[in-house]
Write a protein that holds these residues in place. Structure first.
Motif, PDB file in Angstrom:
ATOM      1  N   VAL A 184      -0.104   5.427  -0.828  1.00  0.00           N
ATOM      2  CA  VAL A 184       0.603   4.341  -1.515  1.00  0.00           C
ATOM      3  C   VAL A 184       1.422   4.915  -2.669  1.00  0.00           C
ATOM      4  O   VAL A 184       2.346   4.271  -3.170  1.00  0.00           O
ATOM      5  CB  VAL A 184      -0.367   3.260  -2.045  1.00  0.00           C
ATOM      6  N   VAL A 185       1.093   6.138  -3.082  1.00  0.00           N
ATOM      7  CA  VAL A 185       1.871   6.821  -4.112  1.00  0.00           C
ATOM      8  C   VAL A 185       3.073   7.477  -3.450  1.00  0.00           C
ATOM      9  O   VAL A 185       2.916   8.330  -2.569  1.00  0.00           O
ATOM     10  CB  VAL A 185       1.025   7.900  -4.822  1.00  0.00           C
ATOM     11  N   PRO A 186       4.304   7.106  -3.818  1.00  0.00           N
ATOM     12  CA  PRO A 186       5.499   7.695  -3.202  1.00  0.00           C
ATOM     13  C   PRO A 186       5.518   9.211  -3.338  1.00  0.00           C
ATOM     14  O   PRO A 186       5.222   9.755  -4.406  1.00  0.00           O
ATOM     15  CB  PRO A 186       6.648   7.058  -3.996  1.00  0.00           C
ATOM     16  N   GLY A 187       5.826   9.891  -2.260  1.00  0.00           N
ATOM     17  CA  GLY A 187       5.850  11.353  -2.275  1.00  0.00           C
ATOM     18  C   GLY A 187       4.585  11.968  -1.720  1.00  0.00           C
ATOM     19  O   GLY A 187       4.562  13.145  -1.362  1.00  0.00           O
ATOM     20  N   VAL A 188       3.504  11.174  -1.637  1.00  0.00           N
ATOM     21  CA  VAL A 188       2.276  11.641  -0.999  1.00  0.00           C
ATOM     22  C   VAL A 188       2.420  11.417   0.501  1.00  0.00           C
ATOM     23  O   VAL A 188       2.695  10.302   0.940  1.00  0.00           O
ATOM     24  CB  VAL A 188       1.031  10.896  -1.526  1.00  0.00           C
ATOM     25  N   SER A 189       2.245  12.463   1.277  1.00  0.00           N
ATOM     26  CA  SER A 189       2.405  12.365   2.724  1.00  0.00           C
ATOM     27  C   SER A 189       1.191  11.695   3.352  1.00  0.00           C
ATOM     28  O   SER A 189       0.073  12.196   3.238  1.00  0.00           O
ATOM     29  CB  SER A 189       2.601  13.758   3.325  1.00  0.00           C
ATOM     30  N   ARG A 190       1.421  10.576   4.014  1.00  0.00           N
ATOM     31  CA  ARG A 190       0.333   9.880   4.712  1.00  0.00           C
ATOM     32  C   ARG A 190      -0.284  10.773   5.781  1.00  0.00           C
ATOM     33  O   ARG A 190      -1.506  10.887   5.901  1.00  0.00           O
ATOM     34  CB  ARG A 190       0.878   8.603   5.356  1.00  0.00           C
TER      35      ARG A 190
ATOM     36  N   ALA B 200       1.532  -3.119   9.357  1.00  0.00           N
ATOM     37  CA  ALA B 200       1.017  -4.074   8.370  1.00  0.00           C
ATOM     38  C   ALA B 200       1.834  -4.028   7.082  1.00  0.00           C
ATOM     39  O   ALA B 200       2.136  -5.066   6.491  1.00  0.00           O
ATOM     40  CB  ALA B 200      -0.453  -3.772   8.068  1.00  0.00           C
ATOM     41  N   ALA B 201       2.196  -2.813   6.643  1.00  0.00           N
ATOM     42  CA  ALA B 201       2.987  -2.673   5.419  1.00  0.00           C
ATOM     43  C   ALA B 201       4.343  -3.351   5.566  1.00  0.00           C
ATOM     44  O   ALA B 201       4.807  -4.066   4.671  1.00  0.00           O
ATOM     45  CB  ALA B 201       3.164  -1.196   5.083  1.00  0.00           C
ATOM     46  N   VAL B 202       4.975  -3.131   6.715  1.00  0.00           N
ATOM     47  CA  VAL B 202       6.288  -3.736   6.965  1.00  0.00           C
ATOM     48  C   VAL B 202       6.160  -5.252   7.063  1.00  0.00           C
ATOM     49  O   VAL B 202       6.959  -5.999   6.487  1.00  0.00           O
ATOM     50  CB  VAL B 202       6.913  -3.155   8.248  1.00  0.00           C
ATOM     51  N   ALA B 203       5.152  -5.724   7.808  1.00  0.00           N
ATOM     52  CA  ALA B 203       4.974  -7.166   7.990  1.00  0.00           C
ATOM     53  C   ALA B 203       4.729  -7.868   6.660  1.00  0.00           C
ATOM     54  O   ALA B 203       5.303  -8.928   6.387  1.00  0.00           O
ATOM     55  CB  ALA B 203       3.808  -7.423   8.943  1.00  0.00           C
ATOM     56  N   LEU B 204       3.895  -7.288   5.819  1.00  0.00           N
ATOM     57  CA  LEU B 204       3.599  -7.888   4.514  1.00  0.00           C
ATOM     58  C   LEU B 204       4.852  -7.978   3.665  1.00  0.00           C
ATOM     59  O   LEU B 204       5.122  -9.012   3.034  1.00  0.00           O
ATOM     60  CB  LEU B 204       2.527  -7.066   3.793  1.00  0.00           C
ATOM     61  N   ASP B 205       5.642  -6.908   3.658  1.00  0.00           N
ATOM     62  CA  ASP B 205       6.838  -6.901   2.821  1.00  0.00           C
ATOM     63  C   ASP B 205       7.897  -7.870   3.353  1.00  0.00           C
ATOM     64  O   ASP B 205       8.528  -8.592   2.575  1.00  0.00           O
ATOM     65  CB  ASP B 205       7.423  -5.482   2.759  1.00  0.00           C
ATOM     66  N   LEU B 206       8.088  -7.890   4.675  1.00  0.00           N
ATOM     67  CA  LEU B 206       9.086  -8.801   5.245  1.00  0.00           C
ATOM     68  C   LEU B 206       8.659 -10.252   5.059  1.00  0.00           C
ATOM     69  O   LEU B 206       9.497 -11.135   4.843  1.00  0.00           O
ATOM     70  CB  LEU B 206       9.281  -8.498   6.733  1.00  0.00           C
TER      71      LEU B 206
ATOM     72  N   ILE C 116      -4.465  -5.165  -2.034  1.00  0.00           N
ATOM     73  CA  ILE C 116      -4.851  -5.359  -3.438  1.00  0.00           C
ATOM     74  C   ILE C 116      -3.794  -4.799  -4.392  1.00  0.00           C
ATOM     75  O   ILE C 116      -3.485  -5.407  -5.426  1.00  0.00           O
ATOM     76  CB  ILE C 116      -6.217  -4.695  -3.712  1.00  0.00           C
ATOM     77  N   LEU C 117      -3.220  -3.647  -4.032  1.00  0.00           N
ATOM     78  CA  LEU C 117      -2.282  -2.958  -4.927  1.00  0.00           C
ATOM     79  C   LEU C 117      -0.815  -3.252  -4.610  1.00  0.00           C
ATOM     80  O   LEU C 117       0.063  -2.623  -5.202  1.00  0.00           O
ATOM     81  CB  LEU C 117      -2.515  -1.441  -4.847  1.00  0.00           C
ATOM     82  N   TYR C 118      -0.537  -4.199  -3.711  1.00  0.00           N
ATOM     83  CA  TYR C 118       0.843  -4.425  -3.255  1.00  0.00           C
ATOM     84  C   TYR C 118       1.829  -4.644  -4.402  1.00  0.00           C
ATOM     85  O   TYR C 118       2.871  -3.988  -4.475  1.00  0.00           O
ATOM     86  CB  TYR C 118       0.891  -5.623  -2.297  1.00  0.00           C
ATOM     87  N   LYS C 119       1.507  -5.548  -5.303  1.00  0.00           N
ATOM     88  CA  LYS C 119       2.439  -5.854  -6.399  1.00  0.00           C
ATOM     89  C   LYS C 119       2.667  -4.649  -7.295  1.00  0.00           C
ATOM     90  O   LYS C 119       3.792  -4.373  -7.727  1.00  0.00           O
ATOM     91  CB  LYS C 119       1.911  -7.038  -7.216  1.00  0.00           C
ATOM     92  N   PHE C 120       1.604  -3.904  -7.561  1.00  0.00           N
ATOM     93  CA  PHE C 120       1.726  -2.709  -8.395  1.00  0.00           C
ATOM     94  C   PHE C 120       2.586  -1.648  -7.713  1.00  0.00           C
ATOM     95  O   PHE C 120       3.449  -1.027  -8.341  1.00  0.00           O
ATOM     96  CB  PHE C 120       0.335  -2.145  -8.687  1.00  0.00           C
ATOM     97  N   ILE C 121       2.374  -1.465  -6.413  1.00  0.00           N
ATOM     98  CA  ILE C 121       3.153  -0.478  -5.651  1.00  0.00           C
ATOM     99  C   ILE C 121       4.623  -0.843  -5.666  1.00  0.00           C
ATOM    100  O   ILE C 121       5.489  -0.007  -5.939  1.00  0.00           O
ATOM    101  CB  ILE C 121       2.640  -0.399  -4.198  1.00  0.00           C
ATOM    102  N   LYS C 122       4.933  -2.099  -5.361  1.00  0.00           N
ATOM    103  CA  LYS C 122       6.328  -2.542  -5.251  1.00  0.00           C
ATOM    104  C   LYS C 122       7.013  -2.548  -6.609  1.00  0.00           C
ATOM    105  O   LYS C 122       8.192  -2.210  -6.719  1.00  0.00           O
ATOM    106  CB  LYS C 122       6.363  -3.942  -4.640  1.00  0.00           C
ATOM    107  N   SER C 123       6.289  -2.901  -7.656  1.00  0.00           N
ATOM    108  CA  SER C 123       6.905  -3.051  -8.981  1.00  0.00           C
ATOM    109  C   SER C 123       7.017  -1.737  -9.750  1.00  0.00           C
ATOM    110  O   SER C 123       8.000  -1.508 -10.460  1.00  0.00           O
ATOM    111  CB  SER C 123       6.112  -4.055  -9.811  1.00  0.00           C
ATOM    112  N   PHE C 124       6.017  -0.855  -9.616  1.00  0.00           N
ATOM    113  CA  PHE C 124       5.961   0.310 -10.499  1.00  0.00           C
ATOM    114  C   PHE C 124       6.067   1.663  -9.783  1.00  0.00           C
ATOM    115  O   PHE C 124       6.538   2.635 -10.385  1.00  0.00           O
ATOM    116  CB  PHE C 124       4.654   0.285 -11.308  1.00  0.00           C
ATOM    117  N   LEU C 125       5.629   1.753  -8.531  1.00  0.00           N
ATOM    118  CA  LEU C 125       5.632   3.051  -7.854  1.00  0.00           C
ATOM    119  C   LEU C 125       6.907   3.307  -7.061  1.00  0.00           C
ATOM    120  O   LEU C 125       7.545   4.359  -7.207  1.00  0.00           O
ATOM    121  CB  LEU C 125       4.413   3.163  -6.932  1.00  0.00           C
TER     122      LEU C 125
END
Length: 225
Positions: free
Chosen positions: A119-125, A157-163, A57-66
């Motif tokens: 999904v927030v950069p810098g937050v450790s999964r 899944a994250a890698v597959a979606l982006d590729l 759901i948040l993919y575009k927001f993550i890639k564009s703004f985060l």
């Protein structure tokens, strides 16, 4: 940013895609747990579902703004480090209780929701999932192993979606960069996983919190944020 590499769509994809190496290292180390322990595999899927939905759901927001924001990364490092230290100090003061070695489906689902904070950069999964598990009474060893296993479908899944969305635009040299990053990521992750499993037998995560705070302060001074 420290290497003076200009932000680009490829760099954002690179930062995501090289984590395939880290995923492969977990598969190499834990394949028996997924193949033999079917119940654990089901719980990994249960934890993955909420993360997958939120990420999609948040993919575009993550890639564009985060992604690519040094400010977000630095403040996430700082507040994340403080939170880890505060949590560990609180956790140590709790009455001794029997630590659970079995993860329920409800616990797995909650851990998956908490994982989505990464999904927030810098937050450790891994830190997010481990703290969630500890707060629900799981043993440190069990939640660390579960966190590693959960990384497999999450990052794959994250890698597959982006590729899927951007791979066709890569040049030959960019593919080579991805392969180099993948290989180094795999080797580093093998060492990191083995170290962490050994570390948690004798220590808590306060040291990692301190490390994050020091790093954030250094970056704040450099970037004057």
């Amino acid at each position: 940013s420290l290497l003076r590499i200009p932000q680009s769509e490829f760099l954002k994809t690179f930062e995501i895609a090289i984590q395939l190496g880290a995923i492969l290292s977990v598969v190499v180390l834990y394949w028996r747990s997924l193949v033999i322990d079917r119940e654990m595999a089901k719980r990994v899927v249960a934890a993955f579902i909420p993360t997958a939905l939120i990420g999609l759901i948040l993919y575009k927001f993550i890639k564009s703004f985060l992604l690519g924001s040094e400010t977000i990364v630095i403040w996430s490092l700082l507040f994340g480090g403080i939170f880890i230290i505060v949590f560990e100090m609180w956790y140590q003061k709790q009455p001794t209780r029997k630590e659970e070695e079995t993860i329920s489906y409800t616990q797995a689902f909650i851990i998956g929701l908490i994982q989505a904070l990464a999904v927030v950069p810098g937050v450790s999964r891994s830190a997010a999932t481990i703290i969630a598990g500890l707060s629900m009474g799981l043993s440190r060893r069990k939640i660390v192993e579960f966190s590693f296993l959960l990384a497999i479908p999450t990052m794959a899944a994250a890698v597959a979606l982006d590729l899927l969305k951007s791979a066709l635009s890569f040049t030959g040299s960019q593919v080579l960069y991805l392969l180099v990053g993948f290989t180094v990521s795999f080797a580093a992750a093998i060492l990191a996983v083995k170290f962490l499993l050994s570390f948690i037998k004798r220590n808590n995560f306060i040291l990692f919190g301190i490390y994050r705070i020091i790093l954030a302060i250094l970056f704040l001074a450099m970037y004057r944020l």
